[in-house]
Design an enzyme around this catalytic site. Structure first.
Site, PDB file in Angstrom:
ATOM      1  N   GLU A 153     -80.333  -1.933  73.864  1.00  0.00           N
ATOM      2  CA  GLU A 153     -81.748  -1.747  73.518  1.00  0.00           C
ATOM      3  C   GLU A 153     -82.646  -2.718  74.288  1.00  0.00           C
ATOM      4  O   GLU A 153     -83.804  -2.437  74.546  1.00  0.00           O
ATOM      5  CB  GLU A 153     -81.943  -1.899  72.004  1.00  0.00           C
ATOM      6  N   CYS A 185     -69.842   4.918  69.541  1.00  0.00           N
ATOM      7  CA  CYS A 185     -71.176   4.493  69.123  1.00  0.00           C
ATOM      8  C   CYS A 185     -72.185   5.133  70.081  1.00  0.00           C
ATOM      9  O   CYS A 185     -71.908   5.246  71.278  1.00  0.00           O
ATOM     10  CB  CYS A 185     -71.280   2.968  69.192  1.00  0.00           C
ATOM     11  N   HIS A 187     -74.719   4.140  71.527  1.00  0.00           N
ATOM     12  CA  HIS A 187     -75.242   3.354  72.649  1.00  0.00           C
ATOM     13  C   HIS A 187     -74.218   3.136  73.766  1.00  0.00           C
ATOM     14  O   HIS A 187     -74.590   2.761  74.873  1.00  0.00           O
ATOM     15  CB  HIS A 187     -75.695   1.976  72.155  1.00  0.00           C
TER      16      HIS A 187
HETATM   17  N1  DGL Z   1     -76.238   4.821  65.897  1.00  0.00           N
HETATM   18  C1  DGL Z   1     -75.302   3.809  65.526  1.00  0.00           C
HETATM   19  C2  DGL Z   1     -73.888   4.334  65.712  1.00  0.00           C
HETATM   20  O1  DGL Z   1     -73.625   5.184  66.531  1.00  0.00           O
HETATM   21  C3  DGL Z   1     -75.511   2.525  66.312  1.00  0.00           C
HETATM   22  C4  DGL Z   1     -76.781   1.787  65.957  1.00  0.00           C
HETATM   23  C5  DGL Z   1     -76.793   1.304  64.519  1.00  0.00           C
HETATM   24  O2  DGL Z   1     -76.000   0.414  64.142  1.00  0.00           O
HETATM   25  O3  DGL Z   1     -77.585   1.847  63.758  1.00  0.00           O
HETATM   26  O4  DGL Z   1     -72.999   3.910  65.016  1.00  0.00           O
END
Ligand code: DGL
Length: 269
Positions: A153, A185, A187
């Site tokens: 980020e 995840c 990201h």
């Molecule tokens: N979107 C979350 C995931 O894929 C990562 C970001 C968060 O911890 O909210 O687990």
């Protein structure tokens, strides 16, 4: 609801745009509505009960927009809330865990699969269960990598700091001799190059986003819900806080096509 209705996609924030990107790439004719819960991000460090509650609130909001399918782009929400959402909603619900697990099993030759994700995703053992359900003899090696999300980020995906963090997090998985690594995840696809340079060419990196998009297509086909109108697709974006930040950081994930984000008030809907 009909085949011209939108696919609803949600995430804790911005990262789920990596999944939306793959869906729109594979299914350019589909309308989509994305909700990023930017007011309550991160999900990765919160409890199952909380993530379930958030996910049901988001589902209720998206259902009011007449979605034909719900996709949890967030790995943590997929791990904690998708089983219950799938049981209770009348539309197809898909998370990123099963598609990622299937792709990992298809890729591994040594049956040694690594999984990285948030603390919540790793704690839930959702990937391990999904992998073992398909191939019981597969061994999994897991590691939570909580610093990866803020680094991405911050725009530091290719920074030397991130390379250092990656080599520290991934050292154990390297020593375990895995041949496949699930990027569990939202990201992490943006860290593919950094992770690949630590793990080396012999380790296949599995991006759940791409496999999830393929499964979305399959489900819509099976249900006769593919949009065949031939019209230009519309993409709406909602966030629960700070649309400006979402727009600025989101371009890194989704490119210039990112339309203006609208503010969603989940509890009022
Ligand atoms: N979107 C979350 C995931 O894929 C990562 C970001 C968060 O911890 O909210 O687990």
């Amino acid at each position: 609801m009909n085949n011209k209705s939108s696919i609803g996609v949600f995430d804790s924030g911005i990262g789920g745009l990596t999944v939306l990107r793959e869906i729109t790439r594979l299914l350019p004719g589909e309308n989509t509505i994305y909700l990023g819960d930017t007011a309550r991000v991160p999900y990765g460090s919160k409890s199952k009960e909380t993530i379930e509650r958030y996910s049901f609130e988001i589902a209720a909001f998206l259902l009011k927009h007449d979605i034909k399918m719900l996709v949890a782009a967030c790995n943590t929400a997929s791990a904690y809330a998708v089983p219950k959402l799938a049981k209770e909603l009348d539309i197809p619900v898909l998370g990123v865990i099963e598609p990622g697990a299937r792709a990992a099993v298809a890729a591994t030759k040594a049956n040694r699969i690594g999984v990285i994700g948030t603390e919540g995703t790793i704690k839930s053992s959702a990937y391990t269960s999904a992998i073992k359900a398909i191939r019981p003899e597969a061994e999994t090696f897991v590691k939570a990598c909580p610093l990866f999300v803020p680094l991405v980020e911050e725009g530091w995906a290719e920074d030397e700091v991130t390379a250092l963090v990656a080599s520290r997090y991934l050292a154990g998985l390297k020593d375990a001799g895995i041949d496949t690594l699930v990027l569990g995840c939202t990201h992490y696809p943006l860290l593919k190059e950094t992770i690949a340079s630590v793990m080396g060419d012999s380790v296949a990196l599995i991006d759940s986003a791409a496999s999830t998009a393929m499964e979305v297509k399959k489900i819509l086909e099976e249900k006769g819900l593919l949009n065949d109108s031939g019209k230009d697709a519309s993409h709406r974006f909602f966030v629960t806080d700070s649309p400006e930040r979402f727009m600025a950081v989101g371009r890194r994930f989704f490119g210039e096509r990112l339309a203006d984000a609208e503010l969603a008030a989940l509890t009022d809907n």
